[in-house]
Scaffold this active site. Sequence first.
Site, short mmCIF file in Angstrom:
data_model
loop_
_atom_site.label_atom_id
_atom_site.label_comp_id
_atom_site.label_asym_id
_atom_site.label_seq_id
_atom_site.Cartn_x
_atom_site.Cartn_y
_atom_site.Cartn_z
N SER A 12 -79.16 116.34 1.18
CA SER A 12 -78.23 115.45 0.49
C SER A 12 -77.29 116.28 -0.37
O SER A 12 -77.70 117.25 -0.99
CB SER A 12 -79.00 114.45 -0.39
OG SER A 12 -78.14 113.79 -1.29
N HIS A 51 -97.07 94.85 12.86
CA HIS A 51 -96.18 94.21 11.88
C HIS A 51 -95.83 95.16 10.73
O HIS A 51 -95.48 94.71 9.63
CB HIS A 51 -96.80 92.92 11.33
CG HIS A 51 -97.37 92.04 12.38
ND1 HIS A 51 -96.61 91.14 13.09
CD2 HIS A 51 -98.64 91.93 12.87
CE1 HIS A 51 -97.39 90.51 13.97
NE2 HIS A 51 -98.61 90.98 13.86
#
Length: 477
Positions: free
Chosen positions: A282, A152
């Site tokens: 970036s 999970h």
Amino acid sequence: MDNSIYQNPLISRYASRAMSENFSDEKRFKLWRKLWIALAEAEMELGLNISQSQVDEMKKYADDINFEQAEKYEREVRHDVMAHVHAFGDQAKSAMPIIHLGATSCYVDCNSELIILWDALEIIKAKLVNVIDKLSRFALKYRHLPTLGFTHLQPAQLTTVGKRATLWLQDLTMDYNNLVNLQNSFKLRGVKGTTGTQASFMELFCGDESKVKELEKRVVAKLGFDKVYGVTGQTYPRKFDYNVLCVLSQIAQSAYKFSNDIRILQNMKEIEEPFEKSQIGSSAMAYKRNPMRSERIGSLARFVVSLPMNSAITASTQWFERTLDDSANRRIVNAQAFLALDGILNIYMNVCENLVVYDKIIAKHIAAELPFMATENIMMECVKAGGNRQELHEKIRVLSMQAGKNVKELGKENNLIDLIKADSAFAPVHDKLDEILDAKKFTGRAASQTEEFIQNEVEPILKQNSELLGQKGDVRV
């Protein structure tokens, strides 16, 4: 490159030259000529009025495609196969009367397409095997390195970095087996005539069924294959395209899962895909190291995973012996599925070759969670020394809540072990805590499972395909 018109990025950015050439017009039209030669030669051998000199002249121009002449004919007749029949006949003049004798367009269309798909599967198989090889080396190298397991996306029991890699590997071995099963059932359309009845060939051979059957057998053998569909309409079954794209989709699914795991691990700073010296993460944030390779794998994989439905619809909507609304669609879908998956596997290989593991960060993350996981072991050691299990359980619960608050509310380190050391109820284990907290004791059989899985399920694949190994991953842009 003509920058004024759209360029397919699968060709210009992602797929290898080998895969791009495999779906080229040049290969397709050379296969058409090879098919016409095989047909004429087999018909000659079985007694039709075809001379060796005609066959020889066809062979002379087998690889010399007069593209401009074929394009001119197609503009006139609006039929690609007949355009190439005439273009071929302009070169092999003596053979013009017998080129395509008894055949329908799908004799060259379908058989050539199947051969192209076969060759594309071979390219994919080689790259898949190389990804398996590289991942197996990574798995063995890190089979003993403990890491947090997750369920999970929450910290769970420990595993090892190598054992986690076997989950990626297992997906790929399943994909490999599916690909091989597909290849084992591979068939050509064969020599079936206009609606699959072989009526034209029965006419040519004066009703001699044995010669018609032998013709098909010989033609297929000349092309290097031995199996044909027992029955067809005008085309080979379009369900085969669906089967092919399902195999490609499954490989893409496996790559997608791998790429997502790597992206998450890179966010955690535990494992990082390669980042080149001059690479920019970036345009605005110069410090960033974005996982662009893994993101590209996921992006291309999403495209491939979506394609089987397209082929399912095509297979579902073929009317009787065939309908032509499959043609333009399949020119796009089949080729682009392979081109995209080829690009995916190129990047997958590149990432596997250069994965960076930050073991100190991994150890830091384990240290933050292991005290909670070790509480059962600590409690049992105290019980062995005469403690009360229920009282110890309550003390562990209370101390765990305090440590959890220290981490979540105060932003501090997990201090559960310090709290346990300060509590006299746990005195019997105070001098054993380092031993109890040895992360390797919490990984179960992870290392052994890794070794056994690679030995039993991966090595046989690599041994069987040893001649394919040694490819390198390529990221073109």
